[in-house]
Structure formats: C-alpha cells, structure tokens
Design a protein around this motif. Structure first.
Motif, short mmCIF file in Angstrom:
data_model
loop_
_atom_site.label_atom_id
_atom_site.label_comp_id
_atom_site.label_asym_id
_atom_site.label_seq_id
_atom_site.Cartn_x
_atom_site.Cartn_y
_atom_site.Cartn_z
N GLY A 147 0.82 -1.22 0.00
CA GLY A 147 0.00 0.00 0.00
C GLY A 147 0.84 1.26 0.00
N LEU A 148 1.88 1.27 0.82
CA LEU A 148 2.78 2.42 0.85
C LEU A 148 3.50 2.60 -0.48
CD1 LEU A 148 4.36 2.26 4.40
CD2 LEU A 148 2.84 4.00 3.51
N THR A 149 3.94 1.51 -1.07
CA THR A 149 4.64 1.58 -2.36
C THR A 149 3.71 2.09 -3.46
OG1 THR A 149 6.05 -0.27 -1.70
CG2 THR A 149 5.96 0.25 -4.05
N ALA A 150 2.51 1.54 -3.52
CA ALA A 150 1.54 1.99 -4.52
C ALA A 150 1.15 3.44 -4.29
CB ALA A 150 0.30 1.10 -4.49
N GLY A 151 0.92 3.80 -3.04
CA GLY A 151 0.55 5.18 -2.73
C GLY A 151 1.65 6.16 -3.09
N ALA A 152 2.90 5.80 -2.80
CA ALA A 152 4.02 6.67 -3.15
C ALA A 152 4.14 6.82 -4.67
CB ALA A 152 5.31 6.13 -2.56
N ALA A 153 3.92 5.73 -5.39
CA ALA A 153 3.98 5.78 -6.85
C ALA A 153 2.87 6.67 -7.41
CB ALA A 153 3.89 4.38 -7.43
N ILE A 154 1.70 6.60 -6.81
CA ILE A 154 0.58 7.43 -7.27
C ILE A 154 0.81 8.89 -6.94
CG2 ILE A 154 -1.88 7.89 -6.95
CD1 ILE A 154 -2.19 4.80 -6.47
#
Length: 71
Positions: free
Chosen positions: A20-27
């Motif tokens: 979730g953190l990785t996806a959120g940071a990418a977004i």
C-alpha cells in the motif's frame, strides 16, 4: 490493549502495508496516474496495515472480539 494480531494475519498486514505504501508513493509521485485522492488512501491504508502488523494490536479486532495470536 493486549496483542490480538499474530501468525498469517500479522504477516499479511505487513505485506499489504508495504504494498500500500509503495503503490501510494507511486501514485502521489505521478509514476502512476490514478489520482491524488487514491494515492492518499493507499498511503493511509498502508500505514494502518503496517502499524497494526508490527505492533500486533488492532482496535477493530478488539472491538469484534477477534484474536489471531497463537496461544
């Protein structure tokens, strides 16, 4: 609050938190173009999952009477 998260539940929360953190940071970083609100929700979800997995304490589990720790 006593520990109520353990085993596969704990591992799953930590994995989902990192994802979730990785996806959120990418977004949020405009690597993925989904929307800033979606990125914020993904980061918040990741933080909550990571926190509950590492501390082994979940207020929702406590309210529901769920305990996934091994006795």
């Amino acid at each position: 609050m006593k520990k109520n998260v353990g085993g596969i539940d704990r591992t799953g929360r930590i994995v989902l938190g990192v994802l979730g953190l990785t996806a959120g940071a990418a977004i949020v970083g405009d690597v993925l173009e989904v929307g800033l609100a979606v990125g914020g929700v993904a980061v918040l979800f990741g933080l909550i999952m990571l926190f509950t997995g590492t501390t082994q304490k979940c207020p929702i589990n406590e309210a529901a009477g769920v305990d996934t720790t091994e006795n």
